[in-house]
Structure formats: C-alpha cells, structure tokens
Design an enzyme around this catalytic site. Structure first.
Site, PDB file in Angstrom:
ATOM      1  N   THR A  67       0.847  -1.183   0.000  1.00  0.00           N
ATOM      2  CA  THR A  67       0.000   0.000   0.000  1.00  0.00           C
ATOM      3  C   THR A  67       0.888   1.240   0.000  1.00  0.00           C
ATOM      4  O   THR A  67       2.100   1.147  -0.202  1.00  0.00           O
ATOM      5  CB  THR A  67      -1.016  -0.082   1.177  1.00  0.00           C
ATOM      6  OG1 THR A  67      -1.916   1.019   1.082  1.00  0.00           O
ATOM      7  CG2 THR A  67      -0.362  -0.120   2.533  1.00  0.00           C
ATOM      8  N   LYS A  71       3.183   1.720  -4.001  1.00  0.00           N
ATOM      9  CA  LYS A  71       2.541   0.980  -5.097  1.00  0.00           C
ATOM     10  C   LYS A  71       3.272   1.136  -6.433  1.00  0.00           C
ATOM     11  O   LYS A  71       3.394   0.188  -7.191  1.00  0.00           O
ATOM     12  CB  LYS A  71       1.084   1.427  -5.248  1.00  0.00           C
ATOM     13  CG  LYS A  71       0.175   0.919  -4.125  1.00  0.00           C
ATOM     14  CD  LYS A  71      -1.253   1.378  -4.364  1.00  0.00           C
ATOM     15  CE  LYS A  71      -2.213   0.693  -3.430  1.00  0.00           C
ATOM     16  NZ  LYS A  71      -3.610   1.085  -3.697  1.00  0.00           N
ATOM     17  N   ASN A  92      -0.559  -3.701  -6.088  1.00  0.00           N
ATOM     18  CA  ASN A  92      -0.947  -3.746  -4.672  1.00  0.00           C
ATOM     19  C   ASN A  92      -0.836  -5.150  -4.091  1.00  0.00           C
ATOM     20  O   ASN A  92      -1.036  -5.335  -2.897  1.00  0.00           O
ATOM     21  CB  ASN A  92      -2.327  -3.128  -4.430  1.00  0.00           C
ATOM     22  CG  ASN A  92      -3.479  -4.056  -4.770  1.00  0.00           C
ATOM     23  OD1 ASN A  92      -3.335  -4.976  -5.566  1.00  0.00           O
ATOM     24  ND2 ASN A  92      -4.630  -3.794  -4.177  1.00  0.00           N
ATOM     25  N   ASN A 156     -10.368  15.562 -13.528  1.00  0.00           N
ATOM     26  CA  ASN A 156      -9.372  15.635 -12.452  1.00  0.00           C
ATOM     27  C   ASN A 156      -8.967  17.083 -12.249  1.00  0.00           C
ATOM     28  O   ASN A 156      -8.958  17.869 -13.190  1.00  0.00           O
ATOM     29  CB  ASN A 156      -8.139  14.797 -12.833  1.00  0.00           C
ATOM     30  CG  ASN A 156      -7.233  14.524 -11.646  1.00  0.00           C
ATOM     31  OD1 ASN A 156      -7.689  13.964 -10.643  1.00  0.00           O
ATOM     32  ND2 ASN A 156      -5.979  14.916 -11.735  1.00  0.00           N
ATOM     33  N   GLY A 244     -17.523   2.685  -0.787  1.00  0.00           N
ATOM     34  CA  GLY A 244     -16.112   2.377  -1.029  1.00  0.00           C
ATOM     35  C   GLY A 244     -15.657   1.042  -0.459  1.00  0.00           C
ATOM     36  O   GLY A 244     -14.721   0.427  -0.968  1.00  0.00           O
TER      37      GLY A 244
END
Ligand code: NDP
Length: 264
Positions: A67, A71, A92, A156, A244
């Site tokens: 994590t 990554k 991951n 973004n 999530g």
C-alpha cells in the site's frame, strides 16, 4: 496455531496502523485451518528496496500486499507484472515464487468492478463519469474499460493527468470512447468518486452533485466515512449509491487466489 512450517504473508506500507488486511486474512486463515499468518510491516519510503530484498531471501514468504507510498515503486522492482499492474504502472499485491522472483498485480480496479457486480451494478455498455486520475482513478479507469464500459469521461483537478489517463485508456481499449470532463457528471449512467475528497468532513464534493439524476448510480472509493457527503447528496436526489468498502472487500478473494490459496 502458527508452526515452524507456516507460510508468511505481509502488508507493507507507511503508515500501516490503520490497515484492516491482517484482521481479514488472519480470520480467513483460522477459518480455513491454514498454517499461515499475515503481518503488518511498516516500511518507510526509503526502506522499500531493503525490505523487498529481505522478503525475496525468505523461503517461507508466500506473498504480500503493498500500500502507500510504495505501489508505484514496488511495480518497478517486480520481476514480472500482470496486465492490470503493467497498464496502471502500480501494484498492490505481490506473489513470491519459490525461486524468489516477485510477480506483481493490481486488484484495486478489479476489486471495484467485482464489488459493483456483487451489488448488482453491471458496468458493461455503460457511460461512466470518473472523478480522479491518481492511483485509484487510474486503476478504476483501466478496470472499467476492461469490464466493457462503453464510454469514460475523466475529470481531475490537474487536467493534464486526466488527459494523459484518457489517452492511455483509449490506446489500450480502442472500443471505449474517452473524454476529459468538467465537474458536471450529467448524461452518464454512473458517476464514480476516485479522488481523496470525502475523507474529511470539510472536503468539497468531488463533482457537482446538483447535476446528478435519479437514474444514475453514484459510487465511492472512500471507505471512511461509509456514507460520504457525496453519497448523502446523491441519495437525497434519489440516486442508487455504492460504498467504497465494496472495493476492498472484493479484493480479498482475488488476493488469496493470486497467492494460490484455494478456497477450503
Ligand atoms: P492519489 O494521491 O494517487 O490521488 C489523489 C486524487 O485525489 C487525485 O485525483 C487528486 O487530484 C485528487 N485530489 C486530492 N485532493 C484534492 C482536492 N483538494 N481537490 C480536488 N482533487 C483532489 O491517491 P489514491 O488515488 O491512491 O487514493 C485516493 C483515495 O482512494 C484515497 O482516499 C484512498 O483511501 C482511496 N482508496 C480506496 C481503496 C478501496 O479499496 N476502497 C483502494 C485505494 C484507494 P490531483 O491529481 O489534481 O492532485
């Protein structure tokens, strides 16, 4: 009971105290009566190379989860990468082969798609709006394209990152149309937050929630809080929502299978 024959798994990151992976896997190992353990390893950014050398040298290491902040760097240190990791440039999950080679993959996007499907939401053929072109956004963009989404609009804050991601997805999946979007998610079947916005109560919404319509599914990568301000706003407008936590929950089986742990 952990014996001298146990297989060791780990999760590497910094910070590491918040992770749930050890609890999830150790409960699974116990339930399956497996002689195995998964431990948290706090590895600061500068320590990754030494940690990987150590893990390579240990014959009873089966694999490990990676994590933040590792990554991307860990992907460059692997000996082989599966497609999802190669496309996104991040891993991951890593498997240690008996000859000490490290094979990396990325389950963030696959976990998200598996979570959608487990909740009855099929992305195939859909027009998807995606906010975020960081690590999570990149993984989701490729996984949604791979799952057969018809169109992907990427929004973004740093527009150049959205442009770059849209270009890379279109190159890898020519059947998917891509565009760079604004904060307006209207005219999509599904809108997904893959930014870091929503963790803090003071965060602004990742996109304009006044422009969602009740026929849209609104999905999150943020796990805490379970119901973010975005999901609350979407529910108030009559939308179906998707939390999530499903993204992470649906990676456990994928990770176990990648490590060769058949269901018992
Ligand atoms: P990155 O740092 O790679 O990317 C962060 C993203 O959030 C970028 O798109 C960034 O935009 C955007 N962002 C951050 N701050 C702001 C702001 N103030 N305004 C607008 N946009 C902002 O992080 P990750 O992609 O790795 O992680 C993002 C979130 O996903 C995290 O909260 C993490 O918890 C969650 N996550 C959840 C997983 C799960 O299993 N549920 C798995 C992995 C991650 P810009 O590019 O412009 O900086």
């Amino acid at each position: 009971m952990i014996t001298g024959q146990a297989t060791i798994y780990a999760i590497l990151g910094d910070p590491i105290a918040h992770v749930r992976t050890p609890m999830v896997f150790n409960a699974l190992f116990e339930q399956q009566q497996r002689d195995a353990v998964l431990i948290p390893l706090r590895v600061p950014a500068g320590g990754l190379d030494a940690a990987l050398d150590g893990l390579r040298a240990m014959d009873n290491v089966g694999g490990f989860v990676v994590t933040g902040p590792h990554k991307t760097t860990a992907a460059r240190r692997c000996d082989a990468l599966e497609d999802a990791a190669r496309l996104a440039g991040a891993v991951n999950t890593i498997r240690r082969e008996p000859d000490s080679r490290l094979v990396g993959t990325l389950f963030d996007g696959l976990g998200f798609v598996a979570g959608l499907r487990a909740q009855g939401h099929e992305p195939r053929g859909k027009r998807v709006y995606l906010a975020g072109a960081g690590g999570a956004g990149t993984a989701l963009a490729f996984a949604l394209a791979d799952a057969g989404a018809a169109h992907l609009t990427i929004h973004n804050r740093d527009r150049a990152k959205a442009q770059d991601l849209a270009r890379r997805v279109a190159a890898a999946y020519p059947s998917v149309t891509t565009e760079v979007g604004t904060s307006d998610p209207i005219d999509h079947d599904m809108a997904v937050n893959a930014t870091a916005l929503g963790l803090e109560p003071t965060d602004p919404l990742p996109f304009d929630a006044l422009r969602v319509t009740p026929d849209m599914l609104i999905a999150e990568v943020i796990m805490k809080p379970e119901i973010t301000a975005l999901l609350r706003a979407a529910q108030a407008r009559g939308c179906a929502t998707h939390q999530g936590k499903h993204m992470l929950d649906n990676q456990v089986g994928l990770m176990a299978a990648f490590w060769g742990l058949a269901p018992r």
